[in-house]
Design a protein around this motif. Sequence first.
Motif, mmCIF file in Angstrom:
data_model
loop_
_atom_site.group_PDB
_atom_site.id
_atom_site.type_symbol
_atom_site.label_atom_id
_atom_site.label_comp_id
_atom_site.label_asym_id
_atom_site.label_seq_id
_atom_site.Cartn_x
_atom_site.Cartn_y
_atom_site.Cartn_z
ATOM 1 N N SER A 75 0.822 -1.207 0.000
ATOM 2 C CA SER A 75 0.000 0.000 0.000
ATOM 3 C C SER A 75 0.862 1.266 0.000
ATOM 4 N N CYS A 76 1.801 1.370 0.929
ATOM 5 C CA CYS A 76 2.630 2.578 1.026
ATOM 6 C C CYS A 76 4.014 2.402 0.408
ATOM 7 N N PHE A 77 4.373 1.169 0.059
ATOM 8 C CA PHE A 77 5.642 0.834 -0.594
ATOM 9 C C PHE A 77 6.867 1.146 0.247
ATOM 10 N N LEU A 78 6.699 1.171 1.562
ATOM 11 C CA LEU A 78 7.828 1.332 2.466
ATOM 12 C C LEU A 78 8.312 -0.033 2.927
ATOM 13 N N VAL A 79 9.596 -0.119 3.232
ATOM 14 C CA VAL A 79 10.165 -1.362 3.735
ATOM 15 C C VAL A 79 10.048 -1.356 5.254
ATOM 16 N N HIS A 80 9.423 -2.411 5.801
ATOM 17 C CA HIS A 80 9.198 -2.530 7.239
ATOM 18 C C HIS A 80 9.786 -3.837 7.740
ATOM 19 N N HIS A 81 10.002 -3.904 9.040
ATOM 20 C CA HIS A 81 10.409 -5.151 9.688
ATOM 21 C C HIS A 81 9.201 -6.076 9.755
ATOM 22 N N ARG A 82 9.429 -7.366 9.807
ATOM 23 C CA ARG A 82 8.326 -8.349 9.840
ATOM 24 C C ARG A 82 7.404 -8.138 11.040
ATOM 25 N N SER A 83 7.893 -7.534 12.095
ATOM 26 C CA SER A 83 7.041 -7.293 13.264
ATOM 27 C C SER A 83 5.949 -6.261 12.964
ATOM 28 N N ARG A 84 6.083 -5.479 11.886
ATOM 29 C CA ARG A 84 5.093 -4.477 11.498
ATOM 30 C C ARG A 84 4.054 -5.035 10.527
ATOM 31 N N LEU A 85 4.137 -6.340 10.196
ATOM 32 C CA LEU A 85 3.224 -6.964 9.252
ATOM 33 C C LEU A 85 1.842 -7.118 9.877
ATOM 34 N N GLY A 90 -2.079 -13.374 -0.223
ATOM 35 C CA GLY A 90 -1.251 -13.969 -1.270
ATOM 36 C C GLY A 90 0.143 -13.376 -1.233
ATOM 37 N N ASP A 91 0.498 -12.648 -2.280
ATOM 38 C CA ASP A 91 1.814 -11.997 -2.333
ATOM 39 C C ASP A 91 1.757 -10.548 -1.873
ATOM 40 N N ARG A 92 0.600 -10.094 -1.402
ATOM 41 C CA ARG A 92 0.447 -8.711 -0.949
ATOM 42 C C ARG A 92 0.651 -8.636 0.561
ATOM 43 N N TYR A 93 1.580 -7.799 0.981
ATOM 44 C CA TYR A 93 1.870 -7.573 2.389
ATOM 45 C C TYR A 93 1.394 -6.166 2.760
ATOM 46 N N ILE A 94 0.689 -6.038 3.880
ATOM 47 C CA ILE A 94 0.176 -4.747 4.365
ATOM 48 C C ILE A 94 0.775 -4.465 5.734
ATOM 49 N N CYS A 95 1.316 -3.255 5.924
ATOM 50 C CA CYS A 95 1.887 -2.889 7.231
ATOM 51 C C CYS A 95 0.759 -2.471 8.182
#
Length: 100
Positions: A75-85, A90-95
């Motif tokens: 959504s925001c295209f920022l790189v986050h740590h897995r704890s912010r998941l 599917g292949d879409r990750y949302i923070c």
Amino acid sequence: MATDYDAPRRSETDDLAEDSLDELKARRSEAQSAVVDVDEAETAESFELPGADLSGEELTVKVLPKQDDEFTCSSCFLVHHRSRLAETNGDRYICRDCAA
């Protein structure tokens, strides 16, 4: 000059009470000035114009590739740590920030 410390002191409010209205108006007009003292050359140097030539600038930040414990929010295209998941579709990750 000798100072008489026993004499009653006058404060600014005493001085204002005795001043005439014309004197107060004159003081007010003298204190206010419409002229602003601005150094235009110094102000112009602080602005960066669009399309300015930045070819001589060097990158001073070390850029690291995405680590194994990080993800890119779809959504925001920022790189986050897995704890912010927050969620995965599917292949879409949302923070968490975008999920809220």
